[in-house]
Design a protein around this motif. Structure first.
Motif, mmCIF file in Angstrom:
data_model
loop_
_atom_site.group_PDB
_atom_site.id
_atom_site.type_symbol
_atom_site.label_atom_id
_atom_site.label_comp_id
_atom_site.label_asym_id
_atom_site.label_seq_id
_atom_site.Cartn_x
_atom_site.Cartn_y
_atom_site.Cartn_z
ATOM 1 N N MET A 106 18.589 -19.528 -8.774
ATOM 2 C CA MET A 106 18.280 -20.273 -7.545
ATOM 3 C C MET A 106 16.789 -20.452 -7.267
ATOM 4 O O MET A 106 16.386 -21.478 -6.709
ATOM 5 N N ASP A 107 15.968 -19.500 -7.667
ATOM 6 C CA ASP A 107 14.525 -19.644 -7.427
ATOM 7 C C ASP A 107 13.958 -20.888 -8.089
ATOM 8 O O ASP A 107 13.048 -21.516 -7.562
ATOM 9 N N TYR A 108 14.498 -21.236 -9.251
ATOM 10 C CA TYR A 108 14.005 -22.429 -9.947
ATOM 11 C C TYR A 108 14.319 -23.692 -9.144
ATOM 12 O O TYR A 108 13.485 -24.572 -8.991
ATOM 13 N N LEU A 109 15.555 -23.746 -8.661
ATOM 14 C CA LEU A 109 15.963 -24.917 -7.878
ATOM 15 C C LEU A 109 15.159 -24.994 -6.580
ATOM 16 O O LEU A 109 14.703 -26.066 -6.185
ATOM 17 N N ARG A 110 14.971 -23.843 -5.950
ATOM 18 C CA ARG A 110 14.167 -23.790 -4.723
ATOM 19 C C ARG A 110 12.758 -24.315 -4.982
ATOM 20 O O ARG A 110 12.210 -25.081 -4.201
ATOM 21 N N ASN A 111 12.216 -23.904 -6.092
ATOM 22 C CA ASN A 111 10.874 -24.367 -6.484
ATOM 23 C C ASN A 111 10.872 -25.885 -6.711
ATOM 24 O O ASN A 111 9.935 -26.580 -6.306
ATOM 25 N N GLN A 112 11.903 -26.401 -7.333
ATOM 26 C CA GLN A 112 11.995 -27.853 -7.542
ATOM 27 C C GLN A 112 12.049 -28.587 -6.199
ATOM 28 O O GLN A 112 11.397 -29.617 -6.024
ATOM 29 N N VAL A 113 12.819 -28.039 -5.264
ATOM 30 C CA VAL A 113 12.939 -28.673 -3.941
ATOM 31 C C VAL A 113 11.582 -28.637 -3.227
ATOM 32 O O VAL A 113 11.169 -29.627 -2.605
ATOM 33 N N ILE A 114 10.865 -27.533 -3.360
ATOM 34 C CA ILE A 114 9.533 -27.423 -2.731
ATOM 35 C C ILE A 114 8.572 -28.448 -3.327
ATOM 36 O O ILE A 114 7.805 -29.085 -2.618
ATOM 37 N N PHE A 115 8.649 -28.649 -4.633
ATOM 38 C CA PHE A 115 7.770 -29.627 -5.286
ATOM 39 C C PHE A 115 8.136 -31.066 -4.894
ATOM 40 O O PHE A 115 7.276 -31.867 -4.576
ATOM 41 N N VAL A 116 9.401 -31.387 -4.968
ATOM 42 C CA VAL A 116 9.836 -32.778 -4.735
ATOM 43 C C VAL A 116 9.735 -33.156 -3.253
ATOM 44 O O VAL A 116 9.374 -34.271 -2.920
ATOM 45 N N LYS A 117 10.015 -32.188 -2.380
ATOM 46 C CA LYS A 117 10.064 -32.445 -0.920
ATOM 47 C C LYS A 117 10.998 -33.597 -0.563
ATOM 48 O O LYS A 117 10.601 -34.547 0.125
ATOM 49 N N PRO A 118 12.255 -33.536 -0.991
ATOM 50 C CA PRO A 118 13.181 -34.626 -0.654
ATOM 51 C C PRO A 118 13.519 -34.611 0.831
ATOM 52 O O PRO A 118 13.466 -33.558 1.472
ATOM 53 N N LYS A 119 13.835 -35.784 1.351
ATOM 54 C CA LYS A 119 14.292 -35.855 2.743
ATOM 55 C C LYS A 119 15.805 -35.686 2.804
ATOM 56 O O LYS A 119 16.359 -35.239 3.787
ATOM 57 N N ILE A 120 16.443 -36.068 1.688
ATOM 58 C CA ILE A 120 17.904 -36.015 1.609
ATOM 59 C C ILE A 120 18.308 -35.271 0.341
ATOM 60 O O ILE A 120 17.712 -35.488 -0.719
ATOM 61 N N ILE A 121 19.306 -34.396 0.467
ATOM 62 C CA ILE A 121 19.864 -33.746 -0.720
ATOM 63 C C ILE A 121 21.371 -34.012 -0.752
ATOM 64 O O ILE A 121 22.098 -33.635 0.174
ATOM 65 N N VAL A 122 21.821 -34.685 -1.791
ATOM 66 C CA VAL A 122 23.254 -34.926 -1.967
ATOM 67 C C VAL A 122 23.818 -33.777 -2.799
ATOM 68 O O VAL A 122 23.347 -33.509 -3.908
ATOM 69 N N LEU A 123 24.791 -33.091 -2.227
ATOM 70 C CA LEU A 123 25.397 -31.930 -2.890
ATOM 71 C C LEU A 123 26.660 -32.387 -3.599
ATOM 72 O O LEU A 123 27.625 -32.831 -2.964
ATOM 73 N N LEU A 124 26.648 -32.295 -4.926
ATOM 74 C CA LEU A 124 27.760 -32.801 -5.725
ATOM 75 C C LEU A 124 28.781 -31.692 -5.971
ATOM 76 O O LEU A 124 28.630 -30.888 -6.880
ATOM 77 N N GLY A 125 29.786 -31.651 -5.121
ATOM 78 C CA GLY A 125 30.892 -30.727 -5.322
ATOM 79 C C GLY A 125 30.713 -29.371 -4.662
ATOM 80 O O GLY A 125 29.676 -29.038 -4.101
ATOM 81 N N SER A 126 31.775 -28.603 -4.791
ATOM 82 C CA SER A 126 31.909 -27.338 -4.086
ATOM 83 C C SER A 126 30.866 -26.284 -4.491
ATOM 84 O O SER A 126 30.342 -25.566 -3.639
ATOM 85 N N VAL A 127 30.572 -26.212 -5.778
ATOM 86 C CA VAL A 127 29.628 -25.178 -6.241
ATOM 87 C C VAL A 127 28.244 -25.411 -5.642
ATOM 88 O O VAL A 127 27.601 -24.485 -5.140
ATOM 89 N N ALA A 128 27.797 -26.667 -5.650
ATOM 90 C CA ALA A 128 26.498 -26.991 -5.047
ATOM 91 C C ALA A 128 26.539 -26.724 -3.551
ATOM 92 O O ALA A 128 25.627 -26.094 -2.991
ATOM 93 N N LEU A 129 27.598 -27.170 -2.905
ATOM 94 C CA LEU A 129 27.722 -26.986 -1.453
ATOM 95 C C LEU A 129 27.664 -25.513 -1.065
ATOM 96 O O LEU A 129 26.888 -25.113 -0.194
ATOM 97 N N LYS A 130 28.466 -24.690 -1.706
ATOM 98 C CA LYS A 130 28.566 -23.284 -1.322
ATOM 99 C C LYS A 130 27.291 -22.502 -1.632
ATOM 100 O O LYS A 130 26.909 -21.605 -0.888
ATOM 101 N N ASN A 131 26.653 -22.865 -2.727
ATOM 102 C CA ASN A 131 25.436 -22.139 -3.089
ATOM 103 C C ASN A 131 24.222 -22.558 -2.264
ATOM 104 O O ASN A 131 23.286 -21.787 -2.109
ATOM 105 N N ILE A 132 24.248 -23.788 -1.760
ATOM 106 C CA ILE A 132 23.090 -24.267 -0.995
ATOM 107 C C ILE A 132 23.289 -24.050 0.507
ATOM 108 O O ILE A 132 22.404 -23.542 1.184
ATOM 109 N N LEU A 133 24.441 -24.441 1.024
ATOM 110 C CA LEU A 133 24.626 -24.337 2.480
ATOM 111 C C LEU A 133 25.376 -23.078 2.913
ATOM 112 O O LEU A 133 25.276 -22.667 4.056
ATOM 113 N N GLY A 134 26.131 -22.474 2.014
ATOM 114 C CA GLY A 134 26.822 -21.224 2.369
ATOM 115 C C GLY A 134 28.289 -21.248 2.004
ATOM 116 O O GLY A 134 28.919 -22.304 1.958
ATOM 117 N N LYS A 135 28.800 -20.063 1.741
ATOM 118 C CA LYS A 135 30.190 -19.883 1.298
ATOM 119 C C LYS A 135 31.214 -20.352 2.325
ATOM 120 O O LYS A 135 32.360 -20.631 1.988
#
Ligand code: URA
Ligand code: SF4
Length: 184
Positions: free
Chosen positions: A103-132
């Motif tokens: 997760m630290d790698y992805l967090r770092n990518q988000v910090i670099f890109v600074k997106p305004k919108i993040i589309v979460l593709l499927g359950s694994v992305a959703l649960k790991n990013i927003l919560g179980k």
């Protein structure tokens, strides 16, 4: 936390923080516009991605590209990454400890890109990013704002291959994301 893209990419390419390093051919770092307004987050590499080192280049990726084209999103204008950077054996879901290790790698990518919108593709992305506590069926298509980023959970493109009826939702969600992107 790395300061530069090259350092982050280098760290991922030789990472051994979890067991998924054992069977990979390539790490799949992520690709696209490093200043994208919209970022897409999938689950993890499949066989094709593992072979090529790029996210969403297999069947699911081709379907996603078609949706992008139909809606007028250019693949090069968005940024695409995954929860885990190495392929889980037989395409099983990443386990919690693997997702956490990566997760630290992805967090770092988000910090670099600074997106305004993040589309979460499927359950694994959703649960790991927003919560179980989030459930993809209940959350799909509904915006969640958190720390100044707008998250939109939607179906994983592989789910569309199994159930055609989900395509309508997926198209609607991508359109919705594009319209919001143009307003932000
Ligand atoms: N499925 C994913 O979640 N990610 C990819 O990169 C490819 C397929
Ligand atoms: Fe490292 Fe992530 Fe690959 Fe695990 S999945 S070895 S944490 S890059």
């Amino acid at each position: 936390m790395y300061e530069r893209w090259e350092e982050l990419e280098q760290a991922v390419s030789c990472c051994k923080k979890c067991r998924l390093c054992e069977n990979r051919i390539n790490t799949v770092f992520g690709t696209g516009n490093k200043e994208a307004k919209v970022m897409f987050i999938g689950e993890g590499p499949g066989a094709d991605e593992d072979k090529l080192g790029e996210p969403f280049v297999g069947k699911a990726g081709k379907l996603m590209n078609m949706a992008f084209e139909g809606i007028g999103i250019k693949r090069q204008e968005v940024y695409i990454a995954n929860i885990v950077k190495c392929r889980p054996p037989s395409n099983r879901n990443p386990q919690d400890d693997e997702a956490k290790a990566c997760m630290d790698y992805l967090r770092n990518q988000v910090i670099f890109v600074k997106p305004k919108i993040i589309v979460l593709l499927g359950s694994v992305a959703l649960k790991n990013i927003l919560g179980k506590e989030y459930n993809i069926t209940a959350s799909r298509g509904k915006w969640v704002e958190k720390n100044g980023i707008f998250y939109l959970p939607t179906w994983h493109p592989a789910a569309l291959l199994r159930d055609e009826t989900k395509k309508i939702d997926f198209w609607k969600d991508l359109k919705n994301a594009k319209e919001k992107m143009e307003l932000l």
